[in-house]
Scaffold this motif. Structure first.
Motif, PDB file in Angstrom:
ATOM      1  N   PRO A  98       0.823  -1.210   0.000  1.00  0.00           N
ATOM      2  CA  PRO A  98       0.000   0.000   0.000  1.00  0.00           C
ATOM      3  C   PRO A  98       0.855   1.257   0.000  1.00  0.00           C
ATOM      4  N   GLU A  99       0.239   2.361  -0.408  1.00  0.00           N
ATOM      5  CA  GLU A  99       0.907   3.656  -0.410  1.00  0.00           C
ATOM      6  C   GLU A  99       0.178   4.593   0.540  1.00  0.00           C
ATOM      7  N   PRO A 100       0.879   5.581   1.108  1.00  0.00           N
ATOM      8  CA  PRO A 100       0.233   6.533   2.027  1.00  0.00           C
ATOM      9  C   PRO A 100      -0.895   7.270   1.323  1.00  0.00           C
ATOM     10  N   PRO A 101      -1.864   7.769   2.141  1.00  0.00           N
ATOM     11  CA  PRO A 101      -1.946   7.699   3.599  1.00  0.00           C
ATOM     12  C   PRO A 101      -2.426   6.333   4.091  1.00  0.00           C
ATOM     13  N   CYS A 102      -1.826   5.899   5.213  1.00  0.00           N
ATOM     14  CA  CYS A 102      -2.127   4.600   5.795  1.00  0.00           C
ATOM     15  C   CYS A 102      -2.361   4.764   7.295  1.00  0.00           C
ATOM     16  N   PRO A 103      -2.892   3.734   7.954  1.00  0.00           N
ATOM     17  CA  PRO A 103      -3.033   3.789   9.409  1.00  0.00           C
ATOM     18  C   PRO A 103      -1.697   4.053  10.091  1.00  0.00           C
ATOM     19  N   ALA A 104      -1.741   4.737  11.234  1.00  0.00           N
ATOM     20  CA  ALA A 104      -0.514   5.118  11.933  1.00  0.00           C
ATOM     21  C   ALA A 104       0.250   3.901  12.447  1.00  0.00           C
ATOM     22  N   ARG A 105      -0.461   2.920  12.957  1.00  0.00           N
ATOM     23  CA  ARG A 105       0.172   1.693  13.482  1.00  0.00           C
ATOM     24  C   ARG A 105      -0.275   0.534  12.599  1.00  0.00           C
ATOM     25  N   MET A 106       0.653  -0.007  11.825  1.00  0.00           N
ATOM     26  CA  MET A 106       0.257  -0.950  10.773  1.00  0.00           C
ATOM     27  C   MET A 106       1.389  -1.910  10.439  1.00  0.00           C
ATOM     28  N   ASP A 107       1.028  -3.173  10.256  1.00  0.00           N
ATOM     29  CA  ASP A 107       1.886  -4.157   9.604  1.00  0.00           C
ATOM     30  C   ASP A 107       1.210  -4.535   8.289  1.00  0.00           C
ATOM     31  N   VAL A 108       2.025  -4.905   7.296  1.00  0.00           N
ATOM     32  CA  VAL A 108       1.498  -5.274   5.979  1.00  0.00           C
ATOM     33  C   VAL A 108       1.792  -6.733   5.702  1.00  0.00           C
ATOM     34  N   LEU A 109       0.794  -7.445   5.242  1.00  0.00           N
ATOM     35  CA  LEU A 109       0.927  -8.842   4.850  1.00  0.00           C
ATOM     36  C   LEU A 109       0.626  -8.927   3.360  1.00  0.00           C
ATOM     37  N   LEU A 110       1.681  -9.145   2.550  1.00  0.00           N
ATOM     38  CA  LEU A 110       1.494  -9.239   1.106  1.00  0.00           C
ATOM     39  C   LEU A 110       1.155 -10.679   0.749  1.00  0.00           C
ATOM     40  N   ASP A 111      -0.044 -10.870   0.213  1.00  0.00           N
ATOM     41  CA  ASP A 111      -0.495 -12.219  -0.118  1.00  0.00           C
ATOM     42  C   ASP A 111      -1.650 -12.125  -1.098  1.00  0.00           C
ATOM     43  N   ARG A 112      -1.858 -13.196  -1.803  1.00  0.00           N
ATOM     44  CA  ARG A 112      -2.935 -13.268  -2.794  1.00  0.00           C
ATOM     45  C   ARG A 112      -3.726 -14.546  -2.562  1.00  0.00           C
ATOM     46  N   GLY A 113      -5.071 -14.436  -2.580  1.00  0.00           N
ATOM     47  CA  GLY A 113      -5.913 -15.608  -2.405  1.00  0.00           C
ATOM     48  C   GLY A 113      -5.794 -16.561  -3.574  1.00  0.00           C
TER      49      GLY A 113
END
Length: 274
Positions: free
Chosen positions: A166-181
């Motif tokens: 993702p690109e900003p703006p994003c939540p202040a406290r965040m982890d990102v999980l890159l995955d595809r169903g």
């Protein structure tokens, strides 16, 4: 004997259903299939047939493309939440006098034990979160994260799952999980346990590929905020499966082959219920 016809079918794609539809039509010599992808995913799974990537430039651009490339049938198989593209498709089909079909997988239905909270938008979902939990599993994709970036949500922690970063703006406290169903149930259970998730946010995308998270949330007693999908534009017929969409195409081909066409590549007007 019906006269053989060759019809250009434009599929507005980007979904599993669009790819399966292109695969089903690829063996029909009466049609030429072009799938259009928006280009928002870096490495999309390409369907058979011709593929174009990128926008059309709004309603007028799509209508012009349809005319220039002699499209005879238009199928909107975009994501259920691609409301702007669906509206553009309906208006462009009317301008170009080309039959339009919407291919939409059915939405999810709540089951016994589900703690669903239905909302109309991502903004409404964000407003609801502080009353529901502190550790949020956000599965609405990388678009629209700005709705969860407000100062009022700074106390919440988000796990954001998306295909691309993702690109900003994003939540202040965040982890990102890159995955595809598609995702498996045990994997979804593990995410909820390991990440100590206490609230899930999702769009009502429907289908089986991402549904296991709903089962995992139900088992864990976790509340789920479900963003309702926008309606299909008024007057546009809907197919629930790729097979139903193929049947619609076959009916249109049969009508043209028996002399039902008016010379514009259209067996009847846009919005036909056939």
């Amino acid at each position: 004997m019906p006269v053989p016809v060759h019809v250009h079918v434009l599929v507005l794609g980007g979904t599993t259903e669009a790819r399966r539809l292109a695969e089903s039509l690829a063996g029909d010599r009466r049609v030429r299939v072009t799938t259009s992808l928006a280009g928002r995913v870096a490495a999309p799974r390409l369907p058979p047939g011709d593929v174009r990537v990128g926008g059309f430039g709004g309603v007028d651009g799509l209508a012009a493309w349809v005319r220039e490339h002699r499209v005879g049938l238009l199928i909107d198989a975009t994501h259920p939440f691609a409301a702007t593209m669906s509206r553009n498709a309906a208006e462009a089909a009317a301008q170009a006098h080309v039959p339009l079909l919407a291919l939409r997988r059915p939405g999810w239905v709540a089951q016994d034990g589900d703690r669903w909270h239905s909302v109309a938008s991502l903004a409404e979902a964000a407003e609801l979160l502080p009353a529901l939990g502190e550790r949020v599993f956000l599965t609405t994709g990388r678009m629209g994260l700005a709705a969860f970036a407000g100062a009022g949500l700074d106390a919440l922690w988000f796990l954001v799952r998306s295909v691309d970063a993702p690109e900003p703006p994003c939540p202040a406290r965040m982890d990102v999980l890159l995955d595809r169903g598609p995702f498996e149930l045990e994997g979804e259970r593990e995410i909820l346990r390991h990440r100590r998730i206490d609230v899930l946010v999702t769009k009502d995308s429907g289908g089986a590929a991402t549904a296991p998270k709903l089962t995992a949330a139900r088992e864990a007693g976790i509340p789920v905020v479900v963003v309702r999908r926008p309606p299909v534009p008024e007057g546009v017929p809907v197919a629930a499966t790729p097979d139903e969409a193929v049947e619609w195409v076959v009916r249109k081909l049969s009508a043209e082959g028996s002399g039902g066409a008016d010379g514009s590549g259209s067996a009847d007007g846009p919005g036909a219920s056939g």
